[in-house]
Design a protein around this motif. Sequence first.
Motif, mmCIF file in Angstrom:
data_model
loop_
_atom_site.group_PDB
_atom_site.id
_atom_site.type_symbol
_atom_site.label_atom_id
_atom_site.label_comp_id
_atom_site.label_asym_id
_atom_site.label_seq_id
_atom_site.Cartn_x
_atom_site.Cartn_y
_atom_site.Cartn_z
ATOM 1 N N PRO A 176 58.052 17.377 38.287
ATOM 2 C CA PRO A 176 58.413 15.969 38.073
ATOM 3 C C PRO A 176 59.232 15.747 36.812
ATOM 4 O O PRO A 176 58.907 14.888 35.982
ATOM 5 C CB PRO A 176 57.045 15.279 37.988
ATOM 6 N N THR A 177 60.292 16.508 36.661
ATOM 7 C CA THR A 177 61.170 16.414 35.502
ATOM 8 C C THR A 177 62.542 15.905 35.919
ATOM 9 O O THR A 177 63.563 16.433 35.495
ATOM 10 C CB THR A 177 61.294 17.777 34.806
ATOM 11 N N TYR A 178 62.562 14.899 36.730
ATOM 12 C CA TYR A 178 63.799 14.328 37.224
ATOM 13 C C TYR A 178 64.356 13.296 36.244
ATOM 14 O O TYR A 178 63.640 12.770 35.397
ATOM 15 C CB TYR A 178 63.576 13.694 38.594
ATOM 16 N N ASP A 179 65.634 13.011 36.373
ATOM 17 C CA ASP A 179 66.321 12.129 35.438
ATOM 18 C C ASP A 179 66.190 10.654 35.799
ATOM 19 O O ASP A 179 66.173 9.792 34.923
ATOM 20 C CB ASP A 179 67.801 12.507 35.366
ATOM 21 N N TYR A 180 66.109 10.354 37.073
ATOM 22 C CA TYR A 180 66.032 8.978 37.528
ATOM 23 C C TYR A 180 64.916 8.821 38.537
ATOM 24 O O TYR A 180 64.691 9.692 39.378
ATOM 25 C CB TYR A 180 67.364 8.537 38.155
ATOM 26 N N TRP A 181 64.244 7.693 38.452
ATOM 27 C CA TRP A 181 63.105 7.413 39.327
ATOM 28 C C TRP A 181 63.190 6.016 39.910
ATOM 29 O O TRP A 181 63.654 5.081 39.260
ATOM 30 C CB TRP A 181 61.789 7.544 38.565
ATOM 31 N N GLY A 182 62.725 5.886 41.118
ATOM 32 C CA GLY A 182 62.630 4.583 41.738
ATOM 33 C C GLY A 182 61.337 3.902 41.348
ATOM 34 O O GLY A 182 60.516 4.455 40.610
ATOM 35 N N GLN A 183 61.153 2.699 41.839
ATOM 36 C CA GLN A 183 59.966 1.918 41.489
ATOM 37 C C GLN A 183 58.752 2.277 42.330
ATOM 38 O O GLN A 183 57.627 1.901 41.987
ATOM 39 C CB GLN A 183 60.268 0.422 41.636
ATOM 40 N N GLY A 184 58.969 2.985 43.405
ATOM 41 C CA GLY A 184 57.882 3.409 44.263
ATOM 42 C C GLY A 184 57.650 2.473 45.427
ATOM 43 O O GLY A 184 57.903 1.281 45.352
ATOM 44 N N THR A 185 57.154 3.032 46.512
ATOM 45 C CA THR A 185 56.794 2.247 47.683
ATOM 46 C C THR A 185 55.433 2.724 48.182
ATOM 47 O O THR A 185 55.172 3.919 48.258
ATOM 48 C CB THR A 185 57.864 2.365 48.794
ATOM 49 N N GLN A 186 54.569 1.783 48.490
ATOM 50 C CA GLN A 186 53.200 2.108 48.869
ATOM 51 C C GLN A 186 53.110 2.557 50.321
ATOM 52 O O GLN A 186 53.625 1.892 51.222
ATOM 53 C CB GLN A 186 52.294 0.894 48.655
ATOM 54 N N VAL A 187 52.434 3.668 50.520
ATOM 55 C CA VAL A 187 52.126 4.160 51.858
ATOM 56 C C VAL A 187 50.618 4.259 51.972
ATOM 57 O O VAL A 187 49.973 4.956 51.190
ATOM 58 C CB VAL A 187 52.759 5.537 52.133
ATOM 59 N N THR A 188 50.057 3.556 52.932
ATOM 60 C CA THR A 188 48.622 3.572 53.144
ATOM 61 C C THR A 188 48.331 4.012 54.566
ATOM 62 O O THR A 188 48.831 3.418 55.519
ATOM 63 C CB THR A 188 48.007 2.191 52.893
ATOM 64 N N VAL A 189 47.518 5.043 54.699
ATOM 65 C CA VAL A 189 47.159 5.584 56.005
ATOM 66 C C VAL A 189 45.667 5.384 56.217
ATOM 67 O O VAL A 189 44.847 5.932 55.485
ATOM 68 C CB VAL A 189 47.511 7.074 56.120
ATOM 69 N N ALA A 226 66.010 11.524 41.289
ATOM 70 C CA ALA A 226 67.279 12.237 41.271
ATOM 71 C C ALA A 226 67.356 13.113 40.030
ATOM 72 O O ALA A 226 66.893 12.729 38.959
ATOM 73 C CB ALA A 226 68.446 11.255 41.291
ATOM 74 N N LYS A 227 67.964 14.284 40.192
ATOM 75 C CA LYS A 227 68.020 15.259 39.115
ATOM 76 C C LYS A 227 69.380 15.924 39.070
ATOM 77 O O LYS A 227 69.902 16.351 40.097
ATOM 78 C CB LYS A 227 66.924 16.308 39.320
ATOM 79 N N THR A 228 69.947 16.030 37.864
ATOM 80 C CA THR A 228 71.251 16.660 37.717
ATOM 81 C C THR A 228 71.168 18.170 37.840
ATOM 82 O O THR A 228 72.053 18.803 38.396
ATOM 83 C CB THR A 228 71.879 16.302 36.366
ATOM 84 N N LEU A 229 70.105 18.751 37.318
ATOM 85 C CA LEU A 229 69.916 20.188 37.404
ATOM 86 C C LEU A 229 69.433 20.573 38.789
ATOM 87 O O LEU A 229 68.786 19.792 39.485
ATOM 88 C CB LEU A 229 68.934 20.672 36.352
ATOM 89 N N ARG A 230 69.718 21.801 39.152
ATOM 90 C CA ARG A 230 69.302 22.300 40.455
ATOM 91 C C ARG A 230 68.152 23.279 40.346
ATOM 92 O O ARG A 230 67.889 24.040 41.280
ATOM 93 C CB ARG A 230 70.487 22.963 41.161
ATOM 94 N N LEU A 231 67.464 23.230 39.235
ATOM 95 C CA LEU A 231 66.327 24.102 38.995
ATOM 96 C C LEU A 231 65.040 23.290 38.919
ATOM 97 O O LEU A 231 65.050 22.107 38.601
ATOM 98 C CB LEU A 231 66.519 24.881 37.694
#
Length: 123
Positions: free
Chosen positions: A108-121, A98-103
Amino acid sequence: QVQLVESGGGLVQAGDSLRLSCAPSGRTFNSYSMGWFRQAPGKEREFVAAVSPAGGSTYYADSVKGRFTISRTNAKNTVFLQMSSLKPEDTAVYYCAAKTLRLDLTSPTYDYWGQGTQVTVSS
């Protein structure tokens, strides 16, 4: 206090589809731009898709354009990434951000990040 929780990852076959969800908590993210990034082992984190606060504008990496769709439901502050026609090269840990700025939404200069989820194909 603020966190993003991804879900929906898993192991699928090439050509299959998968839907990732991101549920923000601790704050209302209606005014935030939201993005999806991914990182494969030994690789840098790369941009996948982003959506504007109102959901009217979307952006995609060339590698996923036409196959992935990002959307958001502001009523529930949930962001989705519908992944179709998956390829082995899509294998990575996918992160919601999530990012407050719209630019610079593809950076990858976002303010908040999740922990991630693995996707394997698999092929």
